[in-house]
Design an enzyme around this catalytic site. Sequence first.
Site, mmCIF file in Angstrom:
data_model
loop_
_atom_site.group_PDB
_atom_site.id
_atom_site.type_symbol
_atom_site.label_atom_id
_atom_site.label_comp_id
_atom_site.label_asym_id
_atom_site.label_seq_id
_atom_site.Cartn_x
_atom_site.Cartn_y
_atom_site.Cartn_z
ATOM 1 N N GLU A 53 10.769 21.637 -11.147
ATOM 2 C CA GLU A 53 11.642 22.705 -11.614
ATOM 3 C C GLU A 53 12.478 22.256 -12.814
ATOM 4 O OE1 GLU A 53 11.519 23.016 -7.017
ATOM 5 O OE2 GLU A 53 11.289 21.481 -8.585
ATOM 6 N N CYS A 81 14.114 21.625 -3.441
ATOM 7 C CA CYS A 81 14.939 20.785 -2.581
ATOM 8 C C CYS A 81 16.397 21.242 -2.621
ATOM 9 C CB CYS A 81 14.817 19.321 -2.981
ATOM 10 S SG CYS A 81 15.327 18.957 -4.673
ATOM 11 N N CYS A 90 17.129 20.908 -6.666
ATOM 12 C CA CYS A 90 16.482 21.855 -7.575
ATOM 13 C C CYS A 90 16.883 23.293 -7.269
ATOM 14 C CB CYS A 90 14.964 21.701 -7.504
ATOM 15 S SG CYS A 90 14.377 20.131 -8.179
ATOM 16 N N ARG A 190 -9.312 5.112 -5.030
ATOM 17 C CA ARG A 190 -8.301 4.100 -4.724
ATOM 18 C C ARG A 190 -6.979 4.382 -5.433
ATOM 19 N NH1 ARG A 190 -11.569 -1.709 -5.076
ATOM 20 N NH2 ARG A 190 -12.883 -1.405 -3.211
ATOM 21 N N ASP A 206 -16.551 -11.014 2.444
ATOM 22 C CA ASP A 206 -16.769 -10.349 1.153
ATOM 23 C C ASP A 206 -15.794 -10.811 0.073
ATOM 24 O OD1 ASP A 206 -18.592 -9.021 2.679
ATOM 25 O OD2 ASP A 206 -17.700 -7.031 2.461
ATOM 26 N N LEU A 210 -10.020 -5.395 -3.828
ATOM 27 C CA LEU A 210 -9.345 -4.149 -3.428
ATOM 28 C C LEU A 210 -8.423 -3.617 -4.516
ATOM 29 C CD1 LEU A 210 -8.473 -4.893 0.317
ATOM 30 C CD2 LEU A 210 -10.601 -4.024 -0.659
#
Length: 355
Positions: A53, A81, A90, A190, A206, A210
């Site tokens: 806003e 809010c 807002c 991700r 592995d 990440l």
Amino acid sequence: METDMQWMTRALQLAAYGRGNVSPNPMVGCVIVSDGMMIGEGWHRAYGGPHAEVWAVKDAEERGNAHLLSNATAYVTLEPCSHYGKTPPCADLLIKKRLRKVVICNTDPNPLVSGTGMKRMAEAGIEVQTGLLAEEGLELNKRFFTAMKKQRPYVILKWAETADGFLGHAQGPPVRISDPLSNVRVHRWRTEEDAILVGYKTALMDNPRLNVRHWSGKNPVRVVLDRHLKLPKTLNLFDGTQPLVVVNFREQTAMTSEPERYGNPGSIAYMKVEPRMNEIEQLLTGLHQRKIQSVFVEGGAAVINAFLDSGLWDEIRRCQNIQKIGNGVAAPRPKGTLTGSEKVQNDLWTFYSKD
């Protein structure tokens, strides 16, 4: 009504620009209209920054439309809010600018708001309408609504399997299953989640990073299940480039409340869970307390099956490639409702929803 839907659709489009940047806040868009003309628009761009806003009012003023605000309608994807957080309320801003009407997609489930924003605006003489394109709004902010209503992060289970139903060999180096375009897609996903999680065996065998290498965006918080703290610190997970949460049976350390930083990029926190209890529930509760709103679970089989068995998950994204390896670690069996499928090179992606 059709015109209202068009403006709210635009507000939803704007809100989506905040994906990956505003958590733990929701994505919010706002369009301000006067006499059928858009006079200002904006979206929540970054956690801790101005809300949608504020940007929309600022846009209207910079366009020279400040004098039109008092006869305008604001289309906002989430209830404005009504409390002081990192920014002022807002709802008060819209009241101050004397808008005529505010159309809202979803009410805010946050107990600090939860209808008080609408009440405050209505008492100030602003006409308030709610529920326009509510389903679309719930889908857009499903992570935020899950965190608020279920007090846990939104959980996405993802895995890639061969045509004969294996995640890889039981021993030896990892098998590259998905094709390059699927890898790009996974890295984009991700960037959209707060955290990414793997189990002990996946971390050890592995040695994953990440992180986000094939897409532009923020790296998620790494989460690894290491019950007895046996993972060697030489693994990529401990390289100091991303925050890391180590879930274990032994040690608990504090983590700062800022979810996008956790103190510094290389911070390591230890989250203790109790054995012989619901580890998945404890894990999600701990992540929720750290303001992590979504978790991308990438393996391995034991971890994914534990989530499936617990029922504490929301989506499945499964990749099936055409290659076969003959034997190995059996892939999990999807649960829930099939919601769609898509072919990407030699990969077939299928998507499931728990509800």
